[in-house]
Write an enzyme that holds these catalytic residues in place. Structure first.
Site, PDB file in Angstrom:
ATOM      1  N   GLY A  15       0.834  -1.207   0.000  1.00  0.00           N
ATOM      2  CA  GLY A  15       0.000   0.000   0.000  1.00  0.00           C
ATOM      3  C   GLY A  15       0.864   1.251   0.000  1.00  0.00           C
ATOM      4  O   GLY A  15       1.841   1.329   0.730  1.00  0.00           O
ATOM      5  N   ARG A  76       0.804  -5.044  -5.461  1.00  0.00           N
ATOM      6  CA  ARG A  76       0.928  -6.238  -4.620  1.00  0.00           C
ATOM      7  C   ARG A  76       1.242  -7.378  -5.581  1.00  0.00           C
ATOM      8  O   ARG A  76       0.560  -7.552  -6.589  1.00  0.00           O
ATOM      9  CB  ARG A  76      -0.368  -6.480  -3.843  1.00  0.00           C
ATOM     10  CG  ARG A  76      -0.740  -5.264  -2.954  1.00  0.00           C
ATOM     11  CD  ARG A  76      -1.630  -5.631  -1.814  1.00  0.00           C
ATOM     12  NE  ARG A  76      -2.146  -4.449  -1.124  1.00  0.00           N
ATOM     13  CZ  ARG A  76      -1.577  -3.877  -0.076  1.00  0.00           C
ATOM     14  NH1 ARG A  76      -0.441  -4.355   0.401  1.00  0.00           N
ATOM     15  NH2 ARG A  76      -2.120  -2.828   0.515  1.00  0.00           N
ATOM     16  N   ASP A 107       5.089  -4.640   6.242  1.00  0.00           N
ATOM     17  CA  ASP A 107       5.471  -5.975   6.677  1.00  0.00           C
ATOM     18  C   ASP A 107       5.702  -6.951   5.514  1.00  0.00           C
ATOM     19  O   ASP A 107       6.716  -7.658   5.473  1.00  0.00           O
ATOM     20  CB  ASP A 107       4.305  -6.469   7.556  1.00  0.00           C
ATOM     21  CG  ASP A 107       4.715  -7.568   8.467  1.00  0.00           C
ATOM     22  OD1 ASP A 107       5.748  -7.415   9.133  1.00  0.00           O
ATOM     23  OD2 ASP A 107       4.008  -8.596   8.483  1.00  0.00           O
ATOM     24  N   THR A 129       4.195   2.458   5.884  1.00  0.00           N
ATOM     25  CA  THR A 129       2.796   2.027   5.842  1.00  0.00           C
ATOM     26  C   THR A 129       1.989   2.958   6.726  1.00  0.00           C
ATOM     27  O   THR A 129       2.461   3.358   7.801  1.00  0.00           O
ATOM     28  CB  THR A 129       2.610   0.574   6.330  1.00  0.00           C
ATOM     29  OG1 THR A 129       1.205   0.356   6.601  1.00  0.00           O
ATOM     30  CG2 THR A 129       3.374   0.250   7.604  1.00  0.00           C
ATOM     31  N   ASP A 131      -0.393   2.112   8.430  1.00  0.00           N
ATOM     32  CA  ASP A 131      -1.018   1.338   9.508  1.00  0.00           C
ATOM     33  C   ASP A 131      -0.291   1.403  10.853  1.00  0.00           C
ATOM     34  O   ASP A 131      -0.877   1.069  11.873  1.00  0.00           O
ATOM     35  CB  ASP A 131      -1.126  -0.143   9.110  1.00  0.00           C
ATOM     36  CG  ASP A 131      -1.959  -0.345   7.866  1.00  0.00           C
ATOM     37  OD1 ASP A 131      -2.837   0.492   7.599  1.00  0.00           O
ATOM     38  OD2 ASP A 131      -1.739  -1.353   7.159  1.00  0.00           O
ATOM     39  N   ASP A 133       1.850  -0.686  11.976  1.00  0.00           N
ATOM     40  CA  ASP A 133       1.624  -2.041  12.497  1.00  0.00           C
ATOM     41  C   ASP A 133       2.884  -2.900  12.436  1.00  0.00           C
ATOM     42  O   ASP A 133       2.801  -4.126  12.403  1.00  0.00           O
ATOM     43  CB  ASP A 133       0.490  -2.719  11.695  1.00  0.00           C
ATOM     44  CG  ASP A 133       0.847  -2.881  10.224  1.00  0.00           C
ATOM     45  OD1 ASP A 133       1.832  -2.279   9.752  1.00  0.00           O
ATOM     46  OD2 ASP A 133       0.135  -3.631   9.531  1.00  0.00           O
ATOM     47  N   ARG A 175      -5.573  -2.560   8.806  1.00  0.00           N
ATOM     48  CA  ARG A 175      -5.516  -4.036   8.828  1.00  0.00           C
ATOM     49  C   ARG A 175      -5.905  -4.565  10.210  1.00  0.00           C
ATOM     50  O   ARG A 175      -6.919  -4.159  10.737  1.00  0.00           O
ATOM     51  CB  ARG A 175      -4.108  -4.529   8.475  1.00  0.00           C
ATOM     52  CG  ARG A 175      -3.785  -4.415   7.026  1.00  0.00           C
ATOM     53  CD  ARG A 175      -2.436  -5.034   6.752  1.00  0.00           C
ATOM     54  NE  ARG A 175      -1.995  -4.631   5.446  1.00  0.00           N
ATOM     55  CZ  ARG A 175      -2.397  -5.207   4.324  1.00  0.00           C
ATOM     56  NH1 ARG A 175      -3.229  -6.221   4.362  1.00  0.00           N
ATOM     57  NH2 ARG A 175      -1.984  -4.777   3.169  1.00  0.00           N
TER      58      ARG A 175
HETATM   59  O1  F6P Z   1      -1.557  -1.334   4.525  1.00  0.00           O
HETATM   60  C1  F6P Z   1      -2.225  -0.185   4.116  1.00  0.00           C
HETATM   61  C2  F6P Z   1      -3.678  -0.492   3.828  1.00  0.00           C
HETATM   62  O2  F6P Z   1      -4.296   0.696   3.392  1.00  0.00           O
HETATM   63  C3  F6P Z   1      -4.462  -1.128   4.979  1.00  0.00           C
HETATM   64  O3  F6P Z   1      -4.844  -0.204   5.959  1.00  0.00           O
HETATM   65  C4  F6P Z   1      -5.588  -1.775   4.239  1.00  0.00           C
HETATM   66  O4  F6P Z   1      -6.093  -2.876   4.955  1.00  0.00           O
HETATM   67  C5  F6P Z   1      -4.932  -2.235   2.979  1.00  0.00           C
HETATM   68  O5  F6P Z   1      -3.772  -1.445   2.797  1.00  0.00           O
HETATM   69  C6  F6P Z   1      -5.776  -2.147   1.734  1.00  0.00           C
HETATM   70  O6  F6P Z   1      -5.044  -2.723   0.706  1.00  0.00           O
HETATM   71  P1  F6P Z   1      -5.358  -2.666  -0.847  1.00  0.00           P
HETATM   72  O7  F6P Z   1      -4.637  -1.469  -1.384  1.00  0.00           O
HETATM   73  O8  F6P Z   1      -4.769  -3.933  -1.371  1.00  0.00           O
HETATM   74  O9  F6P Z   1      -6.829  -2.572  -0.984  1.00  0.00           O
END
Ligand code: F6P
Length: 325
Positions: A15, A76, A107, A129, A131, A133, A175
């Protein structure tokens, strides 16, 4: 014979987070100043497999520090999750003459980098990130900007909620981690903060507290619901049915990842980029750049990934003491 020039590959993965550009810029500019070649790898590990490589100059990263998103793009990668993914990635990096990969992300990005390191390519991780986290570090690039963006949105939702005398459930990202919810809830004066680390999924207790506040004359309520607790729409329906008070859910979503990075994120991302280059200069490889007790430093990448941490007791305590009255 002169020493061979070191070539660094830099990518952003997972992300996006505001401040990633400041980290890329620092790696490129400080890396070049130290005599290294820097190759940008576009679209994270996904682009690595597609060999989307381009050498970057100091000029290429001009006018980027103030922008959200990432100039290297991000993705991703499913290929990286395949059993042979890390070995294939290491092979591609070697074929492109890359001596060290600087991976900027969360992570999953760190785990990918470690897997590549185990296949014989040196790596350095920079934590980015929204998050917050990652147990190895007290700070991750993007969190500061994201909570400011979310708090701004929550303040606006409160204005509207006050006008309609309703219950507003605001879902924030994170998350499985409640850091965004906790910080935003405290900063916006939320009546309730639900985070996966502590929420017992006891709707009854929550609804009783709302009713108690109503009895005391409170006409609007903000409930911050962490993504890790989940379904805000269903929660709004259950609360409305049980209390008879209008309840509406707002899911803040991707706006939390966008926007101009805060000054703090720009400065700390720059410091973290510099730390990554210092590791390479000193020959310290397979390291994670982290912040501990207010200092930017580096630690063993595998140790960083295996770190564990509990949610801040101070934040949990103040949030509890503030919101229940
Ligand atoms: O890790 C950052 C984040 O925005 C999280 O808070 C969320 O769960 C996730 O990425 C969403 O991911 P994607 O961009 O794959 O929808």
């Amino acid at each position: 014979m002169a020493d061979k020039q070191i070539t660094i590959g830099v990518l952003t993965s997972g992300g996006d987070a505001p401040g990633m550009n400041a980290a890329v810029r620092a790696v490129v500019r400080i890396g070049i100043n130290k005599g290294f070649r820097v190759i940008g790898i576009y679209r994270g590990y996904h682009g690595l497999f597609k060999e989307e490589f381009r050498e970057l100059t100091a000029f290429d990263v001009r006018d980027t520090v103030q922008h959200g998103g990432t100039v290297l793009y991000t993705a991703r990668s499913k290929s990286m999750m395949q059993p042979d993914g890390p070995a294939r990635a290491a092979e591609i990096l070697k074929n492109h003459g890359i001596d060290v990969l600087v991976a900027i992300g969360g992570d999953g990005t760190f785990r990918g980098a470690l897997a590549i390191a185990k296949c014989g390519v040196n790596v350095i991780g920079i934590p980015a990130t929204i998050d917050l986290d990652m147990a190895c570090t007290d700070y991750t690039i993007g969190f500061d900007s994201a909570i400011d963006t979310a708090v701004d949105a929550i303040d606006k939702i409160r204005d509207s909620g006050t006008a309609h005398e309703r219950i507003s459930i605001v879902e924030v990202m994170g998350r499985k981690c409640g850091s965004i919810a906790l910080w935003c809830g405290i900063a916006s004066g939320a009546e309730e903060i639900l985070i996966p680390e502590t929420y017992d999924y006891n709707d009854k207790a929550l609804i009783d507290r709302i009713k108690e506040r109503e009895a005391l004359g409170k006409k609007q309520h903000i409930i911050i619901n962490a993504e890790g607790v989940g379904d805000s729409e269903a929660l709004a329906r259950r609360i409305e049915n049980a209390t008879g008070i209008e309840a509406r859910a707002t899911i803040l979503g991707y706006m939390q990842r966008g926007g101009s990075p805060s000054a703090l994120d720009r400065v700390k991302a720059s410091l973290m980029g510099e730390q990554a280059i210092e590791c390479i200069v000193a020959g310290r490889m397979n390291r994670a750049v982290v912040e501990k007790n207010g200092r930017i430093k580096d630690m063993d990448l595998e140790e960083a990934i295996n770190s564990t941490k509990e949610q801040s007791r101070d934040l949990l305590s103040v949030s509890k003491n503030l919101v229940r009255h």
